[in-house]
Design a protein around this motif. Structure first.
Motif, PDB file in Angstrom:
ATOM      1  N   SER A 139      93.011  89.908 103.543  1.00  0.00           N
ATOM      2  CA  SER A 139      92.451  90.096 104.877  1.00  0.00           C
ATOM      3  C   SER A 139      91.093  89.408 104.949  1.00  0.00           C
ATOM      4  O   SER A 139      90.503  89.057 103.919  1.00  0.00           O
ATOM      5  N   LEU A 140      90.608  89.203 106.167  1.00  0.00           N
ATOM      6  CA  LEU A 140      89.322  88.543 106.383  1.00  0.00           C
ATOM      7  C   LEU A 140      88.459  89.399 107.302  1.00  0.00           C
ATOM      8  O   LEU A 140      88.876  89.717 108.420  1.00  0.00           O
ATOM      9  N   ASP A 141      87.276  89.737 106.823  1.00  0.00           N
ATOM     10  CA  ASP A 141      86.351  90.432 107.715  1.00  0.00           C
ATOM     11  C   ASP A 141      85.366  89.410 108.285  1.00  0.00           C
ATOM     12  O   ASP A 141      85.451  88.207 108.006  1.00  0.00           O
ATOM     13  N   GLU A 142      84.415  89.874 109.070  1.00  0.00           N
ATOM     14  CA  GLU A 142      83.488  88.969 109.731  1.00  0.00           C
ATOM     15  C   GLU A 142      82.644  88.175 108.733  1.00  0.00           C
ATOM     16  O   GLU A 142      82.360  86.993 108.939  1.00  0.00           O
ATOM     17  N   GLU A 143      82.251  88.810 107.633  1.00  0.00           N
ATOM     18  CA  GLU A 143      81.467  88.111 106.631  1.00  0.00           C
ATOM     19  C   GLU A 143      82.282  87.004 105.959  1.00  0.00           C
ATOM     20  O   GLU A 143      81.763  85.910 105.687  1.00  0.00           O
ATOM     21  N   ASP A 144      83.571  87.277 105.698  1.00  0.00           N
ATOM     22  CA  ASP A 144      84.451  86.256 105.113  1.00  0.00           C
ATOM     23  C   ASP A 144      84.560  85.049 106.038  1.00  0.00           C
ATOM     24  O   ASP A 144      84.478  83.895 105.603  1.00  0.00           O
ATOM     25  N   ARG A 145      84.772  85.308 107.305  1.00  0.00           N
ATOM     26  CA  ARG A 145      84.911  84.220 108.278  1.00  0.00           C
ATOM     27  C   ARG A 145      83.623  83.407 108.362  1.00  0.00           C
ATOM     28  O   ARG A 145      83.651  82.175 108.463  1.00  0.00           O
ATOM     29  N   LYS A 165      86.328  75.652 110.495  1.00  0.00           N
ATOM     30  CA  LYS A 165      86.660  76.510 111.632  1.00  0.00           C
ATOM     31  C   LYS A 165      87.830  77.396 111.223  1.00  0.00           C
ATOM     32  O   LYS A 165      88.806  76.911 110.648  1.00  0.00           O
ATOM     33  N   ILE A 166      87.728  78.688 111.515  1.00  0.00           N
ATOM     34  CA  ILE A 166      88.794  79.613 111.179  1.00  0.00           C
ATOM     35  C   ILE A 166      89.236  80.346 112.440  1.00  0.00           C
ATOM     36  O   ILE A 166      88.407  80.806 113.218  1.00  0.00           O
ATOM     37  N   GLU A 167      90.528  80.393 112.643  1.00  0.00           N
ATOM     38  CA  GLU A 167      91.102  81.105 113.794  1.00  0.00           C
ATOM     39  C   GLU A 167      92.214  82.013 113.275  1.00  0.00           C
ATOM     40  O   GLU A 167      93.259  81.529 112.837  1.00  0.00           O
ATOM     41  N   VAL A 168      91.978  83.299 113.317  1.00  0.00           N
ATOM     42  CA  VAL A 168      92.963  84.260 112.830  1.00  0.00           C
ATOM     43  C   VAL A 168      94.022  84.503 113.906  1.00  0.00           C
ATOM     44  O   VAL A 168      93.697  84.713 115.075  1.00  0.00           O
ATOM     45  N   GLN A 169      95.282  84.465 113.501  1.00  0.00           N
ATOM     46  CA  GLN A 169      96.392  84.696 114.428  1.00  0.00           C
ATOM     47  C   GLN A 169      96.967  86.103 114.295  1.00  0.00           C
ATOM     48  O   GLN A 169      97.087  86.834 115.263  1.00  0.00           O
ATOM     49  N   LYS A 170      97.345  86.461 113.092  1.00  0.00           N
ATOM     50  CA  LYS A 170      97.970  87.758 112.841  1.00  0.00           C
ATOM     51  C   LYS A 170      97.329  88.390 111.607  1.00  0.00           C
ATOM     52  O   LYS A 170      96.992  87.700 110.645  1.00  0.00           O
ATOM     53  N   LYS A 178     106.552  90.915 108.124  1.00  0.00           N
ATOM     54  CA  LYS A 178     107.431  90.077 107.296  1.00  0.00           C
ATOM     55  C   LYS A 178     108.458  89.322 108.121  1.00  0.00           C
ATOM     56  O   LYS A 178     108.809  88.185 107.789  1.00  0.00           O
ATOM     57  N   ASN A 179     108.942  89.903 109.226  1.00  0.00           N
ATOM     58  CA  ASN A 179     109.935  89.224 110.055  1.00  0.00           C
ATOM     59  C   ASN A 179     109.334  88.088 110.871  1.00  0.00           C
ATOM     60  O   ASN A 179     110.045  87.192 111.317  1.00  0.00           O
ATOM     61  N   GLU A 180     108.022  88.129 111.078  1.00  0.00           N
ATOM     62  CA  GLU A 180     107.351  87.070 111.827  1.00  0.00           C
ATOM     63  C   GLU A 180     106.972  85.892 110.940  1.00  0.00           C
ATOM     64  O   GLU A 180     106.669  84.809 111.435  1.00  0.00           O
ATOM     65  N   GLY A 201      96.700  82.292 110.194  1.00  0.00           N
ATOM     66  CA  GLY A 201      95.707  81.666 111.054  1.00  0.00           C
ATOM     67  C   GLY A 201      95.634  80.174 110.840  1.00  0.00           C
ATOM     68  O   GLY A 201      96.491  79.578 110.164  1.00  0.00           O
ATOM     69  N   TYR A 202      94.612  79.574 111.419  1.00  0.00           N
ATOM     70  CA  TYR A 202      94.390  78.138 111.310  1.00  0.00           C
ATOM     71  C   TYR A 202      93.019  77.894 110.680  1.00  0.00           C
ATOM     72  O   TYR A 202      92.021  78.499 111.095  1.00  0.00           O
TER      73      TYR A 202
END
Length: 261
Positions: A139-145, A165-170, A178-180, A201-202
Protein backbone atom coordinates in the motif's frame (compact mmCIF):
# COMPACT_ATOMS: atom_id res chain seq x y z
CA UNK A 1 22.45 11.57 -49.25
CA UNK A 2 25.43 9.98 -47.51
CA UNK A 3 26.02 6.36 -48.43
CA UNK A 4 26.02 5.15 -44.81
CA UNK A 5 22.75 6.97 -44.14
CA UNK A 6 21.19 5.42 -47.24
CA UNK A 7 22.14 1.93 -46.13
CA UNK A 8 21.01 2.40 -42.53
CA UNK A 9 17.65 3.73 -43.70
CA UNK A 10 17.29 0.79 -46.09
CA UNK A 11 17.36 -1.85 -43.34
CA UNK A 12 20.92 -2.99 -44.11
CA UNK A 13 22.15 -2.24 -40.60
CA UNK A 14 22.68 0.42 -37.97
CA UNK A 15 24.81 3.37 -39.05
CA UNK A 16 27.90 2.24 -37.13
CA UNK A 17 27.62 -1.25 -38.68
CA UNK A 18 27.12 -0.15 -42.27
CA UNK A 19 30.19 2.05 -42.02
CA UNK A 20 32.20 -1.09 -41.36
CA UNK A 21 30.48 -2.88 -44.25
CA UNK A 22 31.51 -0.06 -46.56
CA UNK A 23 35.11 0.06 -45.32
CA UNK A 24 35.37 -3.71 -45.79
CA UNK A 25 34.41 -3.42 -49.48
CA UNK A 26 30.96 -4.98 -49.22
CA UNK A 27 29.19 -2.09 -50.96
CA UNK A 28 29.16 -0.99 -54.58
CA UNK A 29 27.82 2.21 -56.11
CA UNK A 30 27.01 1.90 -59.82
CA UNK A 31 29.20 -1.21 -60.02
CA UNK A 32 32.22 0.31 -58.25
CA UNK A 33 33.37 -0.73 -54.79
CA UNK A 34 33.24 2.27 -52.46
CA UNK A 35 35.05 2.30 -49.12
CA UNK A 36 34.16 5.83 -47.99
CA UNK A 37 30.98 5.91 -45.80
CA UNK A 38 30.48 9.67 -46.18
CA UNK A 39 30.36 9.69 -49.98
CA UNK A 40 27.27 11.42 -51.37
CA UNK A 41 24.97 9.34 -53.55
CA UNK A 42 21.69 9.96 -55.35
CA UNK A 43 19.17 7.60 -53.77
CA UNK A 44 16.83 8.02 -56.73
CA UNK A 45 19.20 7.24 -59.59
CA UNK A 46 22.34 5.50 -58.28
CA UNK A 47 22.41 1.70 -58.03
CA UNK A 48 23.61 0.61 -54.61
CA UNK A 49 24.59 -3.01 -53.95
CA UNK A 50 25.38 -4.75 -50.69
CA UNK A 51 26.96 -8.20 -50.94
CA UNK A 52 25.95 -8.35 -54.59
CA UNK A 53 22.28 -7.51 -54.03
CA UNK A 54 20.65 -4.25 -55.06
CA UNK A 55 19.49 -2.24 -52.05
CA UNK A 56 16.05 -0.65 -52.29
CA UNK A 57 15.69 2.55 -50.31
CA UNK A 58 12.91 2.23 -47.73
CA UNK A 59 13.46 5.33 -45.65
CA UNK A 60 13.02 5.69 -41.91
CA UNK A 61 10.54 3.37 -40.23
CA UNK A 62 8.89 3.58 -36.81
CA UNK A 63 6.97 0.67 -35.32
CA UNK A 64 4.74 0.49 -32.27
CA UNK A 65 4.70 -2.96 -30.65
CA UNK A 66 2.58 -4.35 -27.83
CA UNK A 67 5.10 -6.54 -26.03
CA UNK A 68 3.76 -9.60 -24.19
CA UNK A 69 5.40 -10.88 -21.02
CA UNK A 70 7.90 -13.72 -21.36
CA UNK A 71 9.98 -12.30 -24.22
CA UNK A 72 13.47 -10.82 -24.13
CA UNK A 73 14.05 -7.35 -25.59
CA UNK A 74 16.91 -8.38 -27.86
CA UNK A 75 17.48 -9.41 -31.45
CA UNK A 76 18.38 -12.98 -30.48
CA UNK A 77 18.87 -15.06 -27.36
CA UNK A 78 20.24 -18.58 -26.93
CA UNK A 79 17.58 -19.56 -24.41
CA UNK A 80 14.55 -17.29 -24.62
CA UNK A 81 12.27 -16.11 -27.40
CA UNK A 82 12.73 -12.44 -28.27
CA UNK A 83 10.53 -9.55 -29.39
CA UNK A 84 11.96 -9.87 -32.90
CA UNK A 85 10.28 -13.28 -33.25
CA UNK A 86 7.02 -11.40 -33.88
CA UNK A 87 8.33 -9.60 -36.99
CA UNK A 88 8.57 -12.54 -39.40
CA UNK A 89 6.74 -10.82 -42.25
CA UNK A 90 8.84 -7.62 -42.44
CA UNK A 91 12.52 -6.90 -43.06
CA UNK A 92 13.98 -5.99 -39.68
CA UNK A 93 17.62 -5.80 -40.77
CA UNK A 94 18.91 -2.48 -39.48
CA UNK A 95 15.79 -1.96 -37.36
CA UNK A 96 16.35 -1.98 -33.60
CA UNK A 97 14.35 -1.60 -30.41
CA UNK A 98 14.28 1.79 -28.70
CA UNK A 99 15.15 1.17 -25.08
CA UNK A 100 13.97 -2.09 -23.57
CA UNK A 101 11.40 -3.74 -21.35
CA UNK A 102 12.09 -6.48 -18.83
CA UNK A 103 11.15 -10.03 -19.74
CA UNK A 104 8.07 -10.01 -17.51
CA UNK A 105 6.99 -6.46 -18.46
CA UNK A 106 4.33 -5.85 -21.09
CA UNK A 107 3.31 -2.91 -23.22
CA UNK A 108 4.64 -0.22 -25.49
CA UNK A 109 7.96 -0.85 -27.22
CA UNK A 110 9.19 1.15 -30.21
CA UNK A 111 11.35 -0.04 -33.11
CA UNK A 112 13.12 2.10 -35.70
CA UNK A 113 16.10 2.36 -38.03
CA UNK A 114 16.53 6.04 -37.07
CA UNK A 115 19.51 6.23 -34.75
CA UNK A 116 19.07 9.94 -34.05
CA UNK A 117 15.47 9.34 -32.98
CA UNK A 118 16.55 6.56 -30.63
CA UNK A 119 19.27 8.69 -29.10
CA UNK A 120 16.99 11.65 -28.44
CA UNK A 121 14.18 9.52 -27.02
CA UNK A 122 16.48 7.68 -24.62
CA UNK A 123 18.84 10.56 -23.79
CA UNK A 124 18.39 11.30 -20.05
CA UNK A 125 18.72 15.07 -20.46
CA UNK A 126 15.65 15.12 -22.70
CA UNK A 127 13.47 14.07 -19.72
CA UNK A 128 11.13 12.08 -21.95
CA UNK A 129 8.33 10.75 -19.76
CA UNK A 130 7.42 7.06 -19.72
CA UNK A 131 4.27 5.90 -17.96
CA UNK A 132 3.72 2.42 -16.52
CA UNK A 133 0.61 0.75 -15.15
CA UNK A 134 1.27 -1.57 -12.21
CA UNK A 135 -0.29 -3.95 -9.73
CA UNK A 136 1.71 -4.46 -6.55
CA UNK A 137 1.51 -6.12 -3.18
CA UNK A 138 1.44 -3.44 -0.50
CA UNK A 139 0.00 0.00 0.00
CA UNK A 140 1.02 3.65 -0.38
CA UNK A 141 0.38 6.38 2.12
CA UNK A 142 0.85 10.10 1.54
CA UNK A 143 4.48 10.03 2.66
CA UNK A 144 5.24 7.16 0.24
CA UNK A 145 3.69 9.07 -2.65
CA UNK A 146 5.63 12.19 -1.71
CA UNK A 147 8.90 10.26 -1.76
CA UNK A 148 8.15 8.84 -5.21
CA UNK A 149 7.21 12.26 -6.55
CA UNK A 150 10.19 14.11 -5.11
CA UNK A 151 12.85 11.43 -5.64
CA UNK A 152 13.91 8.33 -3.78
CA UNK A 153 17.04 6.23 -3.31
CA UNK A 154 16.74 2.86 -5.06
CA UNK A 155 20.26 1.52 -4.69
CA UNK A 156 23.36 1.83 -2.57
CA UNK A 157 25.63 4.59 -3.80
CA UNK A 158 23.06 5.86 -6.31
CA UNK A 159 21.66 9.36 -6.52
CA UNK A 160 18.01 10.18 -5.99
CA UNK A 161 15.63 9.33 -8.79
CA UNK A 162 14.28 12.29 -10.71
CA UNK A 163 10.83 13.57 -9.71
CA UNK A 164 8.06 11.19 -10.77
CA UNK A 165 4.28 11.21 -10.94
CA UNK A 166 2.13 8.66 -9.14
CA UNK A 167 -1.58 8.10 -9.70
CA UNK A 168 -3.25 5.45 -7.57
CA UNK A 169 -6.16 3.62 -9.21
CA UNK A 170 -7.19 0.84 -6.85
CA UNK A 171 -6.20 -0.15 -3.36
CA UNK A 172 -7.62 -2.74 -1.02
CA UNK A 173 -7.31 -6.37 -0.06
CA UNK A 174 -6.42 -9.05 -2.59
CA UNK A 175 -9.61 -10.98 -1.81
CA UNK A 176 -11.63 -7.92 -2.90
CA UNK A 177 -9.66 -7.00 -6.02
CA UNK A 178 -8.34 -10.29 -7.40
CA UNK A 179 -11.07 -10.46 -10.07
CA UNK A 180 -10.19 -6.96 -11.28
CA UNK A 181 -6.51 -7.71 -11.65
CA UNK A 182 -6.98 -9.86 -14.78
CA UNK A 183 -3.35 -10.96 -14.73
CA UNK A 184 -2.41 -14.21 -16.44
CA UNK A 185 0.36 -15.11 -14.01
CA UNK A 186 -0.26 -14.39 -10.36
CA UNK A 187 2.34 -16.82 -9.04
CA UNK A 188 3.72 -14.03 -6.85
CA UNK A 189 0.50 -13.97 -4.83
CA UNK A 190 -0.50 -16.78 -2.49
CA UNK A 191 -4.20 -17.12 -3.29
CA UNK A 192 -4.77 -18.80 0.06
CA UNK A 193 -3.81 -15.60 1.84
CA UNK A 194 -6.53 -13.21 0.77
CA UNK A 195 -5.91 -10.68 3.53
CA UNK A 196 -2.94 -8.97 1.93
CA UNK A 197 -3.13 -5.43 0.56
CA UNK A 198 -2.73 -4.77 -3.17
CA UNK A 199 -2.56 -1.55 -5.10
CA UNK A 200 -2.68 -0.47 -8.74
CA UNK A 201 -1.82 2.77 -10.43
CA UNK A 202 0.33 4.65 -12.90
CA UNK A 203 3.92 5.70 -12.31
CA UNK A 204 5.50 8.19 -14.71
CA UNK A 205 9.29 8.53 -14.80
CA UNK A 206 11.77 10.40 -17.01
CA UNK A 207 14.77 8.12 -16.57
CA UNK A 208 15.68 4.61 -17.64
CA UNK A 209 17.56 2.95 -14.81
CA UNK A 210 17.53 -0.83 -14.66
CA UNK A 211 14.25 -2.17 -13.19
CA UNK A 212 13.54 1.39 -12.11
CA UNK A 213 9.77 1.23 -11.59
CA UNK A 214 10.01 -2.00 -9.61
CA UNK A 215 12.85 -0.64 -7.49
CA UNK A 216 11.10 2.65 -6.79
CA UNK A 217 7.96 0.92 -5.60
CA UNK A 218 9.97 -1.60 -3.63
CA UNK A 219 11.68 1.29 -1.85
CA UNK A 220 8.29 2.30 -0.42
CA UNK A 221 7.27 -1.23 0.47
CA UNK A 222 5.40 -2.34 -2.65
CA UNK A 223 6.27 -5.53 -4.55
CA UNK A 224 5.31 -5.31 -8.24
CA UNK A 225 3.48 -8.37 -9.62
CA UNK A 226 2.41 -6.86 -12.94
CA UNK A 227 3.91 -4.06 -15.04
CA UNK A 228 2.90 -2.58 -18.38
CA UNK A 229 4.30 0.47 -20.18
CA UNK A 230 1.42 2.48 -21.59
CA UNK A 231 3.10 5.59 -23.02
CA UNK A 232 6.39 7.18 -24.10
CA UNK A 233 6.70 10.91 -24.63
CA UNK A 234 2.95 11.30 -24.82
CA UNK A 235 2.60 8.50 -27.36
CA UNK A 236 0.11 6.03 -25.93
CA UNK A 237 -0.02 2.33 -26.69
CA UNK A 238 -2.75 1.55 -29.22
CA UNK A 239 -4.98 -0.70 -27.12
CA UNK A 240 -6.45 -2.20 -30.29
CA UNK A 241 -3.11 -3.96 -30.76
CA UNK A 242 -3.25 -7.36 -29.15
CA UNK A 243 -0.18 -8.63 -27.33
CA UNK A 244 2.48 -9.49 -29.90
CA UNK A 245 1.01 -7.23 -32.59
CA UNK A 246 2.62 -4.16 -34.12
CA UNK A 247 1.95 -1.39 -36.60
CA UNK A 248 3.75 1.57 -38.15
CA UNK A 249 3.38 4.88 -36.38
CA UNK A 250 1.14 7.37 -38.14
CA UNK A 251 2.55 10.64 -39.49
CA UNK A 252 0.67 12.48 -36.74
CA UNK A 253 2.20 10.27 -34.03
CA UNK A 254 5.70 10.72 -35.44
CA UNK A 255 5.25 14.49 -35.63
CA UNK A 256 4.06 14.69 -32.01
CA UNK A 257 7.01 12.60 -30.80
CA UNK A 258 9.52 14.78 -32.64
CA UNK A 259 7.90 17.89 -31.22
CA UNK A 260 8.53 16.42 -27.75
CA UNK A 261 12.17 15.87 -28.63
Amino acid sequence: MRLDKFLSESSVGRRKNVRNYIKEGMVKVNGEVIIEPAIEINEKSDVIEYLGKVVVYTGKVYYMFNKPAGYITARRDKVNKTVFDFFDDVNMNGVFHVGRLDKDTEGLLLFTNDGEFEHKLMYPEKHVEKTYFFWALGSLDEEDRKQLEQGIYIGKGQILTKPAKIEVQKCGMYKELKNEMSIENLSNIDSNQYNQPVISGYLTISEGRKHQVKRMLKAVGCYVVYLKRVSIGGLRLDESLEKGQYRLLTDVEIKKLFEKL
